[in-house]
Enzyme design. Structure first.
Site, PDB file in Angstrom:
ATOM      1  N   HIS A   1       0.823  -1.209   0.000  1.00 28.20           N
ATOM      2  CA  HIS A   1       0.000   0.000   0.000  1.00 28.20           C
ATOM      3  C   HIS A   1       0.856   1.258   0.000  1.00 28.20           C
ATOM      4  CE1 HIS A   1      -3.928   1.884   0.519  1.00 28.20           C
ATOM      5  NE2 HIS A   1      -3.366   2.716   1.368  1.00 28.20           N
TER       6      HIS A   1
ATOM      7  N   HIS B   1     -10.219   2.338  -0.918  1.00 28.51           N
ATOM      8  CA  HIS B   1     -10.403   1.951   0.480  1.00 28.51           C
ATOM      9  C   HIS B   1     -11.203   0.650   0.489  1.00 28.51           C
ATOM     10  CE1 HIS B   1     -10.304   3.735   4.749  1.00 28.51           C
ATOM     11  NE2 HIS B   1      -9.082   3.658   4.280  1.00 28.51           N
TER      12      HIS B   1
END
Length: 736
Positions: free
Chosen positions: A49, A95
């Site tokens: 990420h 998300h």
């Protein structure tokens, strides 16, 4: 007295998402066993990420430069120049994992995070968009996830005060265990007042701004870099909790402090919280950073250094401040009721030092944590080419009119009004075109200019042929912006894929990126920002490859934008572009014939550009009264959407004699638009298009209250509208 730190064990290392070879790399780098806090810092900074370690080598091939690009990838958001000292700041980010575990909070904090990325650059957010992918409607969790995510997106955006003006919502069984929530934000700034993350100057104060730090979001970035399994619901505590009202205060305070020339560098605390923001500021500026966690405002007692460094509590910023502006900046933040604390200083050491309770909890080389994190060239295999399906080999199980009614009531093609009516899409008073069209149009302040905004991708194409699917995603965004009269300028991407450790998944990513890159070059739309979300798998089953593309274009005069609604009776309906009747991977093939197979339609980028230029010219000249690009569902679905939007029917000619009827109406050939033209302009338009060699076929005329298709039964507009509008509300109400 603080509790003893856990012993570093193979199990603890694995729980932090670090592979044995990565841990060995840490040992070689620092020459000792890391502390527990240091292990957490490495875990946060070296995960997918934050580090893009599996994708970075391939992202380097993307086109990112153009004369109008002020800031490309690498900062919080991309920036393009639109003239008159105005700049557009925008980015899209995922998300996904948090939204599956806790859909409301996952979606709210996704919106909050992307808004911070934009206003961190000095821009005031003016619009949000989103791309949402859910599982099969029959899956027991889908309805709950749709309800929570849509409420979360609306709840945050509406409260913060930014309109949500567009997006995309799809359903497919491959998202059953991993939904996708991709949020895009767009802001406006002065072109000469863009703020960046790189720190400069030694001994400069590092200031913590915004809300207090709690234990919410612990390990969120690491969770977003791993597959799900049957125990994923236990990760609920790792989902952050958002407060849109605190974010609104943070926005106003940041913009005020920027206007006072107080800021050297600024970074929002998103993934990996204080760790990532501090490391990135120091690493980008070739400086060291020393933090004193005793100064960090907390809302929970007894927080450890590990917890404070990895917390992903929302609505927080880190800023390097001009020392002489310290008092002025503090007064501004106190005025807005927000925390302001000097938590450290820049140093010349290029070390990242963290102190807590008088002890050094971390002392690490900052460059190796940040922009020199591990980089992998993972093995990949090219996706197998699927055979072309010929239209004559597909039997039509029903007539075109019946198929149209059925298609309009399918999850992917039905109206998404139920979704976007929960968003305030007009707050701020600058929304010119609302959701439901090809692209949203937003006015820029008080002048004539407007922005055209869209989000698009066709995952089934990307799975069938990643290269063509990547090209098509960019081309579709290009067409959407063109269809409202906008000139496409740049894009942001959100690359959602499965486990990159599987060569076939890595091959999908590589193929899509090659297609995206080729399309961006051909269509003159550089990529200025983006996000990569990998490991979107549950128990070894991955999502469809979903490289969401967010497009931004400009209109010199928003009052001359086009919409898809039929405007008047008696206007000619023109099809611009060539129709070969491509049914492979079409919605018709899946929903009507029950088959998901074949090669997707090929994308000729030179044709896309030529047709786009022509349609844009027609809009600007005022000869096109309505415009809609042809995409999912094909030609007849596009015409039905135009008729429903304008509440005007149409009489349509039969397909050309050599064409298979159902392939003509429902094929998904690319580079096509439906355009309506007044009778007085028809001859001139057709003559011009013939002269320049752009295919143009008159296929009917507007009028009446039904779709009359030669050789088919007539379908009343009321029936079409009912089919189009009712599936989603009925589904969410438990009626189907």
């Amino acid at each position: 007295m603080s509790a003893p730190e856990p012993k570093i064990t193979p199990e603890l290392i694995a729980s932090h998402g670090l592979k044995p070879d990565e841990y060995q790399r840490i040992l070689d780098l620092i020459g000792r066993e890391p502390t527990f806090t240091e292990l957490g810092i490495f875990s946060a900074m070296w995960n997918e990420h934050c580090s893009y370690k599996s994708s970075r080598i391939h992202l380097k091939g993307l086109p990112t430069k153009a004369p109008w690009v002020l800031q490309g990838p690498g900062e919080n958001a991309g920036v393009i120049d639109i003239g008159d000292n105005q700049a557009v700041v925008f980015k899209m980010e995922s998300h996904n994992h948090p939204s599956y575990i806790e859909p409301y909070q996952g979606a709210t904090t996704g919106v909050g995070g992307i808004l911070r990325d934009v206003f961190t650059m000095g821009a005031r957010p003016i619009a949000c968009l989103n791309a949402l992918s859910f599982g099969d409607p029959s899956h027991p969790k889908t309805r709950h996830l749709v309800s929570g995510v849509v409420a979360g997106v609306g709840g945050y955006g509406n409260s913060f005060g930014v309109p949500t003006v567009g997006g995309q919502t799809r359903f497919h069984t491959r998202y059953d265990g991993n939904i996708l929530v991709n949020a895009m934000a767009v802001g406006l700034a002065d072109a000469d007042k863009i703020f960046l993350a790189a720190a400069s100057g030694v001994g400069m104060p590092i200031v913590y701004l915004g809300s207090k730090t709690g234990r919410d979001g612990m390990g969120g970035a690491t969770m977003a870099s791993a597959e799900f399994d049957e125990g994923s619901d236990e990760k609920r505590p790792t989902v952050q909790v958002g407060d849109p009202f605190a974010e609104k205060l943070l926005l106003e305070a940041c913009l005020e402090i920027m206007a006072k020339d107080c800021v050297i560098a600024i970074q929002d605390m998103g993934a990996a919280g204080l760790t990532c923001s501090a490391v990135e500021m120091g690493a980008k500026g070739d400086l060291g950073v020393e933090l004193d966690l005793d100064a960090v405002p907390t809302r929970e007692t007894g927080m450890t250094a590990y917890e404070m460094m990895l917390s992903e509590s929302q609505e927080r910023m880190l800023m390097v401040l001009k020392p002489e502006k310290e008092k002025e900046a503090e007064e501004i933040f106190k005025k807005w009721g927000l925390d302001f604390a000097i938590v450290g200083y820049t140093t010349p050491t290029k070390r990242f030092v963290v102190k807590h309770g008088g002890q050094v909890k971390a002392d690490l080389p900052i460059k190796e944590l940040g922009d020199e994190a591990p980089l992998y060239d993972r093995p990949w295999v090219e996706s197998e080419r699927l055979p072309v399906i010929h239209a004559r080999d597909i039997n039509a199980p029903m007539g075109a009119a019946e198929a149209l009614e059925k298609l309009l009531a399918t999850p992917d093609l039905c109206s998404k009004r139920w979704v976007w009516e929960q968003y305030d899409h007009v707050i701020g008073g600058n929304t010119v075109q609302r959701p439901g069209g090809d692209a949203a149009v937003v006015r820029i302040e008080d002048g004539p200019k407007g922005l055209a905004l869209t989000v698009d991708v066709t995952p089934r194409y990307c799975e069938a042929d990643p290269f063509e699917g990547g090209k098509q995603a960019v081309a579709e965004a290009y067409r959407n912006i063109t269809a409202v009269g906008g000139k496409p300028l740049a894009i942001t991407d959100n690359l959602n894929f499965g486990n990159p450790e599987r060569p076939e998944i890595m091959g999908q990513l590589v193929g899509c990126l090659k297609g995206i890159s080729e399309a961006c070059i051909a269509l003159d739309s550089p990529i200025v920002s983006g996000n990569v979300s990998l490991y979107n798998e549950t128990s070894g089953r991955g999502i469809l490859p979903t490289p969401s593309i967010g497009g931004v274009g400009v209109l010199d005069d928003f009052t001359k934008s086009a919409t898809l609604a039929f405007k008047a009776e008696g206007e000619a309906i023109l099809l611009i572009g060539e129709t070969k009747g491509w049914l492979g991977q079409s919605v018709y093939l899946r929903e009507i014939c029950g088959r998901e197979e074949g090669a997707p339609p090929p994308v000729d980028l030179a044709v896309e550009k030529r047709h786009g230029d022509v349609v844009r010219g027609m809009i600007h000249a005022g000869t096109a009264t309505a415009v809609h690009d042809v995409s999912d569902g094909g030609l007849l679905v596009a015409i039905a959407e135009m008729a429903i939007a304008g509440n005007i029917g149409a009489s349509l000619d039969a397909p050309p004699g050599e064409t298979v009827s159902h392939a003509w109406w429902f094929g998904e050939d690319q580079a096509r638009y439906v355009v309506t033209v007044k009778e007085a302009d028809l001859l001139a338009v057709k003559t011009k298009l013939k002269t320049i060699g752009v295919p143009c076929t008159q296929i009917g005329v507007t009028g009446g209250h039904a779709l009359k298709i030669e050789g088919e039964r007539t379908v009343d507009l009321k029936a079409l509208r009912h089919a189009h509008e009712h599936w989603l509300p009925d589904y969410m109400g438990g009626k189907n």
